[in-house]
Design a protein around this motif. Structure first.
Motif, short mmCIF file in Angstrom:
data_model
loop_
_atom_site.label_atom_id
_atom_site.label_comp_id
_atom_site.label_asym_id
_atom_site.label_seq_id
_atom_site.Cartn_x
_atom_site.Cartn_y
_atom_site.Cartn_z
N CYS A 565 0.84 -1.19 0.00
CA CYS A 565 0.00 0.00 0.00
C CYS A 565 0.88 1.24 0.00
CB CYS A 565 -0.90 0.05 1.24
SG CYS A 565 -1.89 -1.43 1.51
N ASN A 569 -3.47 3.92 -2.35
CA ASN A 569 -3.85 2.75 -3.16
C ASN A 569 -3.33 1.45 -2.57
OD1 ASN A 569 -4.97 4.37 -5.43
ND2 ASN A 569 -2.83 4.99 -5.67
N PHE A 570 -4.03 0.37 -3.01
CA PHE A 570 -3.53 -0.99 -2.83
C PHE A 570 -2.82 -1.39 -4.13
CE2 PHE A 570 -7.14 -0.96 0.11
CZ PHE A 570 -6.61 -1.57 1.23
N THR A 612 -3.88 -1.98 -9.58
CA THR A 612 -3.93 -1.02 -8.48
C THR A 612 -5.38 -0.72 -8.14
OG1 THR A 612 -1.86 -0.03 -9.24
CG2 THR A 612 -3.21 1.26 -7.71
N SER A 615 -7.98 3.14 -2.50
CA SER A 615 -8.47 2.80 -1.16
C SER A 615 -9.95 3.10 -0.99
CB SER A 615 -7.66 3.57 -0.10
OG SER A 615 -7.82 4.98 -0.29
N CYS A 654 -4.40 -2.05 5.26
CA CYS A 654 -3.55 -0.86 5.43
C CYS A 654 -4.37 0.26 6.03
CB CYS A 654 -2.97 -0.41 4.09
SG CYS A 654 -1.91 -1.62 3.28
#
Length: 956
Positions: A565, A569-570, A612, A615, A654
């Motif tokens: 993370c 974003n992841f 991607t 979040s 996260c």
């Protein structure tokens, strides 16, 4: 009386209680029954010394047994027994015998006489048993035990006794069949496998008398025969005294001697019958049209004082060797069309030709269905039968350890011809059992193993129904079928539809110790050596079949998942498995479709793929709110679509910084309430502040956004040293909370909101002065900033309408507008809406005009007021301060006569502010009109403030 006493004596010895002997058991072949009876010393012609006692109680036993027979006839037999009339013969079908012994007795004058093989050929009986244990008993209508009424109605009664083992009692059935047959020919010849029968029409009733038969009580069974050509009646005082056989040498035999040799001579009301075993030395072989045949030629002498008359009788039957030929697929049977020994001259006419199986005629359609072929030429009648056709059966054999089979069938050929010179017709019937030579029947071992199932699956066969699997030899042990099943091997037997053949299947897991395993270069090889031990029944002839099974499995490396993370974003990275591992990617609860992959920036380089996920994406699970951050989790699963199960599961959690609460110097407070995974039934639209009337300014399924002032909506104030705190709480109203309490496992939702303001704070500032070298000045310059107005498809603001032409909308349909300062790279610039309005012309000053936003606030005259949507950073929006979003329902001008078909043009004025130091009402003020019912970050513009015009494409 003698035979009755013997029968009753046998019953008195073998039946401790008469009723007990009628319990149903199964049958086995009659040959074993004869051996068993011979071993016990019980034969129908023996009369032990105790028979006198049997005769004394005979009447009592006879009456009791008749009652038992009547009672037993009402019970359902344990086997199928059927009888049918087939022209001049009848057939009784019995079975399946199931491994038991069958004895057949003829019933005459209330006495039962056991049919030995000698008596059967003498009296017109024969029997065959197939591999499935089904017996077929053939009986001539003119058999020794038939009750004959004017040679038109024939009734035959048979006793069928089943012998089981010593632990199971015998079972007795009585079969009675009445056949009507009037289509007698002048001469009828029947050829079956154990005897030849010739029957001719008598010249006059009772014109021949036979001498007394040596067996008491059987005079009506054994009489004489004559040729049908004799026209003149013979006086009743004539007696048959001598039989002359031509072999072809003349051989003279007296009647008693002929009867002792097993010849049957029968006198019926209108016919004379001669029956002779095929093994009789008085039969000789003759070649007829290239076909060897067994020929019987005899004449019978009748004497009366000084007078003697003589009658001739002839018969001919084909011999299997010479009349039947074989190919691997076909049986051919040839019969002469013109049998010289049975014709008085060459002038005859063939009237009928019929083919059948097991004594029963078949019509043309039935023959075609079985692929039988019947043809007639000048010399022969030819029958062709495919090997394995319906009507026959296979038998297994073992020779030198090799598995072989034979095919047996009993075809029937029935002819009717007329002899012009003798003015006679002859019906000629042959039942010829045919067995092929040994047939090579290669056995197959089919490996049906699917390596991924980790089980060896093998099919072996086909075998005939008389083959049994006894054991299986593995590399280190021998297991019986029962032990193999206990071990976990699955052994099954599969029969064909007509039960003529069968195959076996075996399943052995790869994990069994008998399976060898070897791994090399990423490939695992499983192998298994097998030897099947089999027996042919009832001969118990052993043979074996070997098999080698092998399966290869490529070592599969499943794909792996990793990720991380950043602040927004992841990031997910998936490494492909080897050898084309087929997977389906599940993100959250959604399949990663091509459209979704494109939205998430999917990339694949052949060994890895990545994507991607922002979040704030709806597929991200929100776990908790922690201070100024949201703990979020992204679930990724790799699924095998064929097996419908997950191969790999991966979760990444996260904390993402988020401004959940904002405190403005003017007392305005904003708060964002996020729906959490632990409260799945929560509807953010139902959330309120402490004052239930203060709902969210904007909400959807994932969050609710509140805008309120510090002195409203139940906000409390608390004084602390050098600080003043304002607090409120977001929750579900009490009346709605009570409805949700049915789900006890789900926690209640409460979110506290607080803002802290400094009261008296002193800051020490150090500074240094110096003389200016010159006066400061600003360099004047001109430039242009581009502001764009767009119409979104929905409130997600991800997809936007094209600007190529007008956009069609319906009344009250929401319009989602977005205004953006383009090409801005400065997050400290704030763009604010001043006013927005709609016109019918593409001119912002044209009339009529309808105001939507006035001084940064919704128009108070608009019944459907504007809704402002908050803007958060994402992959497209970098600086939320440069973007404004609002929603207004579609409307039409009442002044326009054709208002439902007109175009609407939307215009907006914006102002650019310094976010660090907002100066002026346009950048910092609240909505100036106290009557506005919808609160939010509204802006007003003073008359001297510079603004920018924005025009939107027309909307229908």
């Amino acid at each position: 009386i003698g035979f009755t006493c013997v029968w009753l004596y046998l019953l008195s010895r073998n039946l401790p209680h008469p009723v007990h002997r009628w319990r149903p058991v199964e049958f086995i072949p009659v040959t074993n029954s004869l051996k068993k009876q011979q071993k016990q010393g019980l034969h129908s012609h023996q009369f032990p010394t105790s028979c006198a006692m049997g005769c004394l109680v005979g009447l009592w036993w006879f009456t009791l047994l008749l009652a038992v027979v009547n009672i037993r006839a009402q019970k359902k037999p344990s086997i199928n027994i059927n009888s049918k009339c087939l022209g001049n013969v009848m057939r009784v079908d019995v079975g399946p015998l199931g491994g038991n012994l069958l004895e057949v007795s003829g019933v005459t004058n209330n006495s039962a006489i056991l049919l030995t093989s000698r008596l059967a050929s003498m009296c017109g009986f024969s029997m065959t048993i197939d591999l499935l244990g089904n017996a077929m008993i053939y009986a001539s209508l003119q058999n020794c035990f038939a009750q004959n009424v004017d040679d038109k109605v024939f009734t035959t009664k048979l006793n069928l006794r089943l012998h089981g083992n010593q632990m199971v009692e015998d079972e007795l059935y009585q079969v009675a069949e009445t056949c009507h047959y009037t289509a007698w020919a002048s001469r009828e010849i029947v050829c079956v496998h154990n005897y030849i029968e010739v029957s001719v029409k008598r010249a006059a009733p009772d014109d021949y008398v036979l001498p007394q038969h040596p067996v008491s009580g059987a005079n009506s069974m054994f009489r004489d025969v004559r040729h049908a050509a004799k026209k003149q009646p013979i006086d009743s005082e004539f007696r048959i005294t001598t039989l002359v056989f031509f072999t072809p040498e003349e051989r003279i035999m007296k009647v008693p001697e002929a009867q002792r040799r097993g010849y049957g001579i029968t006198n019926t009301p209108t016919r004379l019958v001669l029956r002779i075993p095929k093994t009789s030395p008085e039969i000789y072989t003759q070649n007829v049209a290239g076909v060897p045949m067994m020929v019987l030629k005899t004449s019978m002498k009748f004497e009366k004082k000084w007078l003697v008359t003589q009658i001739s009788a002839e018969a001919a039957c084909p011999i299997l060797e010479g009349s039947v030929s074989f190919t691997p697929n076909t049986i051919s049977w040839i019969l002469p069309r013109h049998i010289d020994s049975l014709l008085s001259s060459g002038q005859f006419k063939l009237l009928e030709v019929h083919m059948g199986v097991n004594g029963q005629r078949l019509n043309t359609a039935e023959m075609a269905a079985r692929q039988y072929v019947l043809s007639v030429n000048e010399q022969h009648i030819i029958i062709e039968i495919p090997v394995g056709a319906v009507g026959g059966h296979f038998k297994s054999h073992v020779q030198d350890g090799q598995y072989l089979t034979t095919y047996t069938i009993e075809p029937m050929l029935e002819l009717l011809w007329t002899d012009y010179n003798a003015h006679e017709d002859t019906r000629y019937k042959v039942l010829l059992p045919i067995t092929t030579p040994f047939l090579s029947r290669p056995l197959q071992v089919i490996n049906n193993t699917v390596p991924n199932e980790q089980i060896f699956k093998v099919l072996f066969g086909p075998f005939t129904s008389d083959v049994a699997l006894m054991n299986i030899t593995f590399p280190y042990e021998v297991l019986s079928v029962a032990d193999s099943n206990v071990r976990g091997f699955n052994i099954l037997q599969h029969k064909s539809q007509n039960s003529s053949s069968k195959v076996f299947t075996l399943e052995v897991p790869f994990t069994d110790p008998s399976v060898l395993q070897m791994t090399e270069k990423g490939i695992t090889v499983y192998s298994l050596h097998l030897t099947f031990g089999l027996l042919v029944l009832p001969e118990f002839a052993p043979f074996s079949l070997s098999a080698y099974l092998e399966a290869k499995i490529i070592d599969i490396v499943p794909p792996s998942v990793s990720g991380g993370c950043d602040d927004q974003n992841f990031y997910v990275l998936v490494k492909h498995g080897i050898h084309g591992f087929n997977v389906q990617t599940i993100v959250g609860r959604q399949v990663l479709t091509p459209d979704l992959a494109q939205q998430y920036g999917f990339m694949d380089n052949g060994t890895h793929f990545s994507f991607t996920v922002p979040s704030y994406s709806p597929i991200v699970a929100k776990e908790a709110v922690e201070g100024s951050s949201i703990r979020s989790r992204l679930d990724v699963a790799l699924k095998n679509p064929e097996a419908n199960k997950n191969i790999k599961e991966f979760s990444l959690a996260c904390n993402f910084f988020s401004t959940l609460t904002e405190c403005f110097p003017n007392g305005t407070m904003t708060a964002q309430a996020i729906k959490l995974e632990s409260v799945p039934s929560l509807n953010p639209r139902q959330l309120t502040l402490r004052d239930p009337h203060c709902g969210p300014s904007y909400s959807n399924d994932n969050y609710a956004y509140f805008v309120f002032t510090a002195n409203s909506c139940g906000t409390t104030r608390k004084f602390l040293p050098n600080m003043m705190t304002y607090e409120n709480e977001i929750s579900v109203p009490d009346e709605l909370q009570m409805k949700r309490e049915s789900n006890e496992d789900e926690p209640q939702y409460h979110l506290k909101v607080s803002c802290h303001y400094d009261i008296n704070t002193n800051h020490a500032v150090a500074f240094l002065t110096s003389r200016r070298s010159s006066e400061p000045y600003a360099e004047n310059a001109r430039g242009e900033l581009q502001v764009e107005m767009r119409l979104a498809s929905d409130d997600s603001y991800r997809d936007f309408h094209s600007i190529d032409g007008p956009i069609t909308k319906y009344l009250q349909q929401p319009l989602y507008f977005e205004v953006e300062l383009m090409s801005s790279t400065n997050s400290e610039v704030s763009m604010e809406l001043v006013s927005c309005w709609a016109t019918l012309e593409n001119d912002k000053k044209s009339l009529p005009r309808w105001d939507i936003i006035i001084d940064g606030c919704p128009s108070p005259r608009d019944p459907y007021q504007v809704k402002f949507h908050p803007v958060f950073p994402d992959g497209r929006v970098r600086y939320p301060s440069n973007v404004k979003r609002f929603e207004v329902p579609m409307f039409a001008f009442a002044e326009d006569k054709d208002n439902l078909r007109s175009k609407l043009f939307f215009h907006c004025d914006v102002v650019l502010c310094d976010a660090r130091n907002p100066v002026g009402r346009a950048c910092t003020g609240q909505c100036s009109n106290p009557d506005y019912t919808i609160t939010g970050q509204k802006r007003a513009v003073s008359e001297g403030q510079n603004s920018k015009d924005v025009i939107r494409t027309p909307i229908y």
